[in-house]
Scaffold this active site. Sequence first.
Site, short mmCIF file in Angstrom:
data_model
loop_
_atom_site.label_atom_id
_atom_site.label_comp_id
_atom_site.label_asym_id
_atom_site.label_seq_id
_atom_site.Cartn_x
_atom_site.Cartn_y
_atom_site.Cartn_z
N ASP A 1 21.07 7.68 10.13
CA ASP A 1 20.34 7.13 11.27
C ASP A 1 21.26 6.23 12.10
OD1 ASP A 1 18.16 8.50 10.46
OD2 ASP A 1 17.18 6.80 9.48
N SER B 1 23.59 7.88 2.55
CA SER B 1 22.14 7.71 2.59
C SER B 1 21.59 8.13 3.95
CB SER B 1 21.79 6.23 2.37
OG SER B 1 22.23 5.48 3.49
N LYS B 2 20.27 8.23 4.00
CA LYS B 2 19.62 8.57 5.26
C LYS B 2 19.87 7.48 6.30
CE LYS B 2 15.34 9.95 7.33
NZ LYS B 2 15.69 9.30 8.55
N ARG B 3 19.97 6.24 5.79
CA ARG B 3 20.24 5.11 6.68
C ARG B 3 21.59 5.26 7.39
NH1 ARG B 3 19.67 -0.33 7.86
NH2 ARG B 3 21.74 -1.13 7.43
#
Length: 502
Positions: A267, A262-264
């Site tokens: 990050d 995921s983008k999380r």
Amino acid sequence: MSQKVRVRFAPSPTGPLHIGGVRTALYNYLFARKTGGTFILRIEDTDQARFVPGAEQYILDSLAWLGISPDEGVGADGPHSPYRQSERKALYKQYADQLLREGKAYIAFDSFEELEAMRTLYESKGSAFQYNALTRVKLRNSLALSKAEVDALLASETPYVIRLKVPAKGEIRFQDSVRDWVHVHTSSMDDKVLMKSDGMPTYHLANVVDDHIMEITHVIRGEEWLPSAPLHILLYQSFGWQAPQFAHLPLLLKPEGNGKLSKRDADLGGFPVFPMEWTDPQSSVISKGFKQEGYLPAATLNFLAFLGWNPGTEQELFSLDELVDAFSLERINKAGAKFDVNKAKWFNQQYLKQSDSKELAQVYLPNLPAKDADAFVQLFLDRVTFPQELGQLVHEFSQKPHAYDEVVLATKWNLEAQKGLQVLAASLPTCSTWDADGIKHTIHVALEEAGIKMGKVMQMLRVALSGNGAGPDLMISMQLWGKDEVNERINAALSVFPKLVS
Ligand code: GLU
């Protein structure tokens, strides 16, 4: 005669293209090139609520950056133009109407609230509501209502959708190139909406109609679409069309290997999951991109190719042409592919080492004289992961030492080394050709005349010049520091190092 291969990448412009989408595009591209087929880009923008400005251009730019631009489609044109689904709206309606006429689809007037109420009711009984052969007879649609009722609702412009009439009994079977046989009973499928009340087709209808019209032979797409595939097969059957061959690509997993990437994760891990930097048009939040992080296109492609495919040999470095040669749908893995950013970095280092040092010098060290910049790149190329680190290294490299390696001083600083440095302090200013070879020659001659072995002096010379006991090629380093700077540093060291007397 076998059909000419036609594949498509069909992203929806709902935000920046995820790196998984780029992998899908790459596999389609490789398959097209390998089979002498055509790679098409179709933009699936029928979901107006999720449309994001700039996303389509971002897709085109990303593919162009990687050198996998489409042969046909948005940005390239072709015989089935337009390739943007929002511009093909009228077409889908015809096909939905065809299914209506043939009794394979029906009109449904149920409002959002009515459907929500059904869902809540079913949930309270511990089951899930499906709009299907069992329930549709009790709902507000053209199968359950009388013709007069339907006509009245249409006349009063009651919003409606068109749904596929999924047979109560039947089995959908197809052989996926990656997953092998897939069997689904139609009783587990619901009567999916084909046309929405805003007159737009849903993804399912538009996707199938376009794949048919555009003569797509192979649908290569992410595993998240596997649950939709039986419905798509049913649609092909309803129209009496031959379905393309499906190949559903494995999911991209988190770096630790459990769960979808995921983008999380990105990050938290500080790595990009988008091909290029993206600024969200609403929040202005910037997401990192492979390009801006310093990944080379060839390294990015090589990394992506291995996320879900392998050549079956030990070879890891593949140019795009080599990938085309080696690629086959049969060698795509079923299991999810772990997104290992360290592997991406490793690929980048390999490609960086093979890059043209002069070109890198021009781009990343524009302020240095060309000869020095090139020498510098050669000196440091195997120490960097990303080319922009070169600029920082130049900066560090040009700083005078602020401390000297104490271990080397303690073990190597002796009378002979002191004498050697003094000899060099006197002889290097006379060096007439200040380049690596000229410097080496001067040092050689001077030390030999003084009867001092090079091995006794060189590490101390390095410490005197850089502060460190180890580092890149010393002669090239000295060339780059320049004659005056080198002399200054040797004299500074001599004044700081302990004075030794015999
Ligand atoms: N528009 C879909 C997407 O955004 C396409 C899926 C497919 O390839 O069928 O991924």
